[in-house]
Design a protein around this motif. Structure first.
Motif, PDB file in Angstrom:
ATOM      1  N   SER A   6       0.813  -1.224   0.000  1.00 17.68           N
ATOM      2  CA  SER A   6       0.000   0.000   0.000  1.00 17.68           C
ATOM      3  C   SER A   6       0.842   1.268   0.000  1.00 17.68           C
ATOM      4  N   LYS A   7       2.176   1.134  -0.009  1.00 13.35           N
ATOM      5  CA  LYS A   7       3.019   2.333   0.008  1.00 13.35           C
ATOM      6  C   LYS A   7       2.778   3.215  -1.214  1.00 13.35           C
ATOM      7  N   PHE A   8       2.278   2.608  -2.303  1.00 14.59           N
ATOM      8  CA  PHE A   8       2.038   3.390  -3.511  1.00 14.59           C
ATOM      9  C   PHE A   8       0.834   4.318  -3.388  1.00 14.59           C
ATOM     10  N   LEU A   9       0.071   4.158  -2.318  1.00 11.50           N
ATOM     11  CA  LEU A   9      -1.044   5.079  -2.066  1.00 11.50           C
ATOM     12  C   LEU A   9      -0.547   6.417  -1.534  1.00 11.50           C
ATOM     13  N   LYS A  10       0.717   6.439  -1.092  1.00  7.00           N
ATOM     14  CA  LYS A  10       1.317   7.669  -0.571  1.00  7.00           C
ATOM     15  C   LYS A  10       2.427   8.118  -1.522  1.00  7.00           C
ATOM     16  N   PRO A  11       2.816   9.401  -1.477  1.00  8.11           N
ATOM     17  CA  PRO A  11       3.945   9.856  -2.305  1.00  8.11           C
ATOM     18  C   PRO A  11       5.218   9.083  -1.948  1.00  8.11           C
ATOM     19  N   TYR A  12       6.138   9.011  -2.898  1.00  9.68           N
ATOM     20  CA  TYR A  12       7.413   8.329  -2.672  1.00  9.68           C
ATOM     21  C   TYR A  12       8.175   9.004  -1.543  1.00  9.68           C
ATOM     22  N   ASP A  13       8.720   8.207  -0.632  1.00  7.05           N
ATOM     23  CA  ASP A  13       9.441   8.716   0.540  1.00  7.05           C
ATOM     24  C   ASP A  13      10.898   8.272   0.481  1.00  7.05           C
ATOM     25  N   PRO A  14      11.793   9.115  -0.075  1.00  5.69           N
ATOM     26  CA  PRO A  14      13.204   8.710  -0.175  1.00  5.69           C
ATOM     27  C   PRO A  14      13.852   8.503   1.184  1.00  5.69           C
ATOM     28  N   GLY A  15      13.450   9.267   2.195  1.00  3.70           N
ATOM     29  CA  GLY A  15      14.036   9.123   3.523  1.00  3.70           C
ATOM     30  C   GLY A  15      13.804   7.749   4.111  1.00  3.70           C
ATOM     31  N   GLU A  16      12.655   7.154   3.817  1.00 10.23           N
ATOM     32  CA  GLU A  16      12.328   5.821   4.332  1.00 10.23           C
ATOM     33  C   GLU A  16      12.996   4.734   3.505  1.00 10.23           C
ATOM     34  N   THR A  17      13.345   5.073   2.268  1.00 11.85           N
ATOM     35  CA  THR A  17      13.773   4.054   1.306  1.00 11.85           C
ATOM     36  C   THR A  17      15.287   3.890   1.210  1.00 11.85           C
ATOM     37  N   GLU A  18      16.023   4.997   1.167  1.00 10.76           N
ATOM     38  CA  GLU A  18      17.393   4.960   0.662  1.00 10.76           C
ATOM     39  C   GLU A  18      18.358   4.153   1.528  1.00 10.76           C
ATOM     40  N   PHE A 590       9.660  14.347 -10.742  1.00 12.01           N
ATOM     41  CA  PHE A 590       9.801  13.255 -11.713  1.00 12.01           C
ATOM     42  C   PHE A 590       9.777  11.896 -11.004  1.00 12.01           C
ATOM     43  N   ALA A 591      10.453  11.822  -9.852  1.00  9.40           N
ATOM     44  CA  ALA A 591      10.432  10.564  -9.084  1.00  9.40           C
ATOM     45  C   ALA A 591       9.004  10.215  -8.679  1.00  9.40           C
ATOM     46  N   ASN A 592       8.255  11.199  -8.247  1.00  7.18           N
ATOM     47  CA  ASN A 592       6.860  10.946  -7.880  1.00  7.18           C
ATOM     48  C   ASN A 592       6.020  10.560  -9.086  1.00  7.18           C
ATOM     49  N   LYS A 593       6.344  11.142 -10.235  1.00  2.00           N
ATOM     50  CA  LYS A 593       5.643  10.763 -11.469  1.00  2.00           C
ATOM     51  C   LYS A 593       5.881   9.286 -11.768  1.00  2.00           C
ATOM     52  N   LEU A 594       7.123   8.844 -11.643  1.00  2.00           N
ATOM     53  CA  LEU A 594       7.443   7.423 -11.849  1.00  2.00           C
ATOM     54  C   LEU A 594       6.701   6.553 -10.838  1.00  2.00           C
ATOM     55  N   TRP A 595       6.636   7.026  -9.604  1.00  2.00           N
ATOM     56  CA  TRP A 595       5.937   6.309  -8.532  1.00  2.00           C
ATOM     57  C   TRP A 595       4.451   6.138  -8.884  1.00  2.00           C
ATOM     58  N   ASN A 596       3.830   7.197  -9.414  1.00  2.00           N
ATOM     59  CA  ASN A 596       2.411   7.156  -9.776  1.00  2.00           C
ATOM     60  C   ASN A 596       2.167   6.307 -11.016  1.00  2.00           C
ATOM     61  N   ILE A 597       3.115   6.344 -11.957  1.00  2.00           N
ATOM     62  CA  ILE A 597       3.024   5.457 -13.131  1.00  2.00           C
ATOM     63  C   ILE A 597       3.015   4.005 -12.678  1.00  2.00           C
ATOM     64  N   THR A 598       3.915   3.709 -11.749  1.00  2.00           N
ATOM     65  CA  THR A 598       4.000   2.339 -11.211  1.00  2.00           C
ATOM     66  C   THR A 598       2.684   1.941 -10.544  1.00  2.00           C
ATOM     67  N   ARG A 599       2.133   2.852  -9.753  1.00  2.00           N
ATOM     68  CA  ARG A 599       0.867   2.547  -9.078  1.00  2.00           C
ATOM     69  C   ARG A 599      -0.221   2.203 -10.092  1.00  2.00           C
ATOM     70  N   PHE A 600      -0.318   2.990 -11.157  1.00  2.00           N
ATOM     71  CA  PHE A 600      -1.327   2.727 -12.180  1.00  2.00           C
ATOM     72  C   PHE A 600      -1.115   1.359 -12.819  1.00  2.00           C
ATOM     73  N   ILE A 601       0.124   1.073 -13.159  1.00  2.00           N
ATOM     74  CA  ILE A 601       0.398  -0.204 -13.835  1.00  2.00           C
ATOM     75  C   ILE A 601       0.153  -1.380 -12.903  1.00  2.00           C
ATOM     76  N   LEU A 602       0.529  -1.248 -11.643  1.00  2.00           N
ATOM     77  CA  LEU A 602       0.291  -2.346 -10.698  1.00  2.00           C
ATOM     78  C   LEU A 602      -1.198  -2.523 -10.409  1.00  2.00           C
ATOM     79  N   GLU A 603      -1.943  -1.440 -10.435  1.00  2.00           N
ATOM     80  CA  GLU A 603      -3.389  -1.532 -10.231  1.00  2.00           C
ATOM     81  C   GLU A 603      -4.078  -2.213 -11.401  1.00  2.00           C
TER      82      GLU A 603
END
Length: 727
Positions: A6-18, A590-603
């Motif tokens: 469900s992380k894709f329901l929220k904006p990408y969080d680089p601080g949590e990820t990197e 742009f990173a968030n755009k990629l994140w949202n593209i991914t969400r759409f494709i996974l959905e």
């Protein structure tokens, strides 16, 4: 159906990820080429230009490291056995100066109060304490370095390499001890090389005067205080104004100092500067020293290591700047000063301390760049083993033959011009922290070797080597030389060197010199020089301007991926980068755009299979992407990372997000099952291709998404999605 994550329901969080993703990479072992999957055989190696061990990450490091990491990650995806070798430099002069300053402040003691052993111990401890700071900062940027091969310029292996190199060049007759003019730093109390001198344009006064009333020639100088050390006046042999005076000698008492001046003719004199007559001060000018050698003149020294006058009389023990005022006052009083004018002058300053350089005669250790030696081995085109050659010729041939490719023509020309005008390299430094010169003295005896000579009474040379001596061995000392290791065999010459143009002469040229002499190889096959990172108006970052930007602040605010892509985007390697926070912010979008593209494709395409044939439309879209990937591949192969990233950015944003996904919404809702299944397959395959191609630029977010796709292997080792038929 939405991905279970469900992380894709929220904006990408680089601080949590990197941090988590970097730990995943390190645990995989894939930064180490020996642990890469797939039976890789073709090597690709880059050595990291070693940052100062006591330094902190700045925007220049960040840009340089990003360029190299993009190259390494790309080649890893191309299936090569990639090694990016990390290390740090002691920065001996700067590091010792910093510790000495603290000791003076806290204990009111100098290095001489502590003694050599204690000072070196303290400086070494300080360097070790500081080491983790810069290394962890490099990690934060996503650098895929093989930390198991980490090297430090003063570690035991590099110390052996440095001593071996010195002894080898000494035995070849290329290293000698001699009295010559050096660049003396009165503040740092050490010599520095020509390439560690910076020039600052300042307004200066040019004084026109005669030594005495009966002296027939007017001279001009910006440094009248040095004229107490003059022994001659040089004029051009074809200058009719002074022809009758050549060969004559005159005596005078100049500001309390007896001087004897001989008029000489020398081709080096510029007839059009000043009066066309040059007062020759051999001990305090490189040009004048060379004139004195040609004319066998004496070389009285009148300034000491603290930039103070050593002559008797009214100038005694005055600073040179104070003495200048005294001399000009005396000239006026005596009626000898004819005129003075303001001129623009390039003042020589120490890059590290900011002190005005004082040319002084010193007994130092040097590398002779003009002396012929026998080349023991050679893999350099045009040079055969056993050939008699000088180091200057070796350096020129290495690039002229394209054994070292320098595709940026302006830097190639600058390199040749520098080599052609190269003077002997002063190796010794009057500090204690660094590689101590492996030479011992006993009376008139001199011994050079890897260990203290047998017998009693030997004293080792006090000076240490220029830090660039150890750095110039970097491509092969880090691979195990002087031992003939597997790493040295497999990865040398290295493939790419991409430093800033500031160190083309300081470092790149000297690595070519050292590798050619010791290995008969070039150190790297290609040099791509990058520019400096400046503020958005084109000014250098500096404390005085208050325009500095901490890259880690940008990472905390926008994420490392956004900083990386923001620095690369829109600027060719070689041009200066104008840093603009708005560009970094744009790449976060742009990173968030990629994140949202991914969400759409996974959905909408999480259940896609490779079964259905693509529709004609989807096949055309696939062919279009393959052509774009081929174009991006060509840019990557030629290190045009700015163009590759722009092509990819525009495809993802303008084509995939704005056009393809919008059209997909209608296709997936339509009753045409085949079209919907084809589109799901196309979207899933396109996402995977985009993630792979974007990975070198934005490694964290792409790896994070890849893990969500349920892949068995890490993205960082996936094959690059290029079709040979398209290439």
């Amino acid at each position: 159906m939405l991905s279970s994550d469900s992380k894709f329901l929220k904006p990408y969080d680089p601080g949590e990820t990197e941090k988590r993703i970097y730990a995943l990479w390190e645990q995989s072992g894939y930064f180490n080429p020996d642990k890469l999957p797939g039976g890789r055989t073709e090597p690709f190696c880059v050595v990291l230009p070693p940052p100062n061990v006591t330094g902190v990450l700045h925007m220049g490091h960040t840009y340089e490291d990003t360029v190299q990491d993009v190259a390494i990650r790309y080649q890893r995806l191309r299936g090569k056995k990639t090694l990016w070798l990390p290390g740090t430099d002691s920065a001996a002069i700067a590091t010792q100066a910093r510790v000495e300053k603290e000791i003076l402040k806290k204990e009111n003691k100098s290095r001489h109060d502590l003694g050599r052993e204690e000072l070196v111990r303290r400086v070494t401890a300080y360097a070790k304490e500081s080491e983790n700071l810069i290394l962890n900062q490099i990690r934060q940027m996503g650098a895929s370095l093989d930390w198991s091969r980490y090297a430090y310029t003063l570690d035991e292996k590099r110390n052996l390499a440095v001593n071996t190199a010195f002894v080898g060049m000494f035995n070849a007759g290329l290293i000698y001890r001699g009295q010559r003019i050096v660049n003396w730093d009165p503040k740092g109390q050490t010599t520095i090389s020509d390439d560690e001198v910076v020039h600052e344009e300042r307004v200066a006064k040019l004084y026109y005067f005669k030594y005495a009333k009966d002296f027939p020639i007017t001279i001009s100088t910006t440094r009248p205080e040095t004229k107490v050390g003059d022994v001659a006046v040089a004029v051009h042999p074809d200058d009719p104004r002074y022809r009758t005076y050549v060969g004559q000698e005159y005596e005078a008492n100049f500001c309390d100092v007896p001087i004897k001046i001989k008029v000489i003719a020398d081709q080096s004199v510029d007839r059009d500067f000043g009066t066309g007559a040059l007062g020759v001060t051999p001990a305090h000018s490189q040009v004048d020293w060379e004139i004195s050698e040609r004319h066998h003149l004496s070389r009285p020294q009148v300034i000491n290591e603290y930039a103070k006058m050593t002559v008797a009389g009214r100038l005694n023990n005055l600073k040179t700047t104070e003495a200048r005022e005294v001399v000009t006052t005396w000239l006026r009083t005596e009626g000898l000063l004819e005129k003075e004018e303001e001129i623009s002058q390039n003042l020589s300053l120490s890059e590290r301390t900011g002190a005005i350089i004082e040319p002084l005669p010193k007994l130092q250790w040097w590398i002779d760049v003009n002396k012929k030696f026998k080349l023991k081995r050679s893999e350099i085109p045009g040079l055969i083993a056993g050939a008699e050659i000088s180091l200057k010729e070796l350096m020129r041939q290495s690039v002229e033959s394209n054994a070292v490719s320098m595709p940026q023509e302006r830097f190639r020309k600058a390199y040749f011009q520098w080599v052609d005008n190269l003077r002997d390299w002063c190796l010794s430094r009057q500090i204690w922290f660094g590689h101590r010169i492996p030479v011992w003295y006993r009376g008139e005896e001199i011994y050079c070797g890897l260990a203290t000579p047998a017998g009693t009474g030997w004293q080792q040379e006090e000076d240490v080597l220029d830090t660039w001596f150890s750095s110039s061995l970097w491509t092969f000392s880090t691979l195990g030389w002087p031992s003939q290791t597997e790493d040295l065999k497999n990865y040398h010459p290295t493939d790419l060197m991409s430093p800033a143009y500031e160190i083309l002469y300081l470092w790149v040229s000297r690595m070519i010199l050292m590798s050619g002499f010791h290995l008969g190889q070039v150190p790297f096959r290609q040099v791509i020089i990058h520019g400096l990172v400046r503020d958005k108006t084109g000014r250098k970052f500096s404390k005085s301007l208050g325009n500095g930007v901490d890259p880690l602040d940008m990472v905390a605010k926008y994420g490392a991926d956004a900083v990386r892509l923001g620095l690369l985007f829109g600027t060719a390697i070689g041009s200066d980068v104008k840093f603009d926070e708005a560009k970094i912010k744009g790449q976060k979008h742009f990173a968030n755009k990629l994140w949202n593209i991914t969400r759409f494709i996974l959905e909408n395409a999480s259940e896609a299979s490779s079964g259905p044939d693509l529709t004609e439309t989807d096949q055309a879209l696939t062919d279009q992407l393959d052509q774009i990937i081929a174009a991006i591949t060509e840019e990557m192969e030629n290190y045009r990372f700015h163009l590759a990233s722009e092509k990819l950015y525009h495809y993802v944003w303008d084509e995939l997000a704005d056009k393809i996904l919008e059209a997909s919404k209608l296709i997936l809702k339509d009753n045409d099952t085949h079209a919907a299944e084809s589109r799901r397959r196309f979207l899933r395959e396109t996402l995977e291709k985009v993630l792979i191609i974007l990975h070198p630029f934005m490694p964290f977010i792409t790896e994070e998404i890849w893990q969500t796709l349920g892949k068995a292997e890490l993205l960082m080792v996936e094959p690059w999605p290029i079709k040979p038929s398209v290439l």
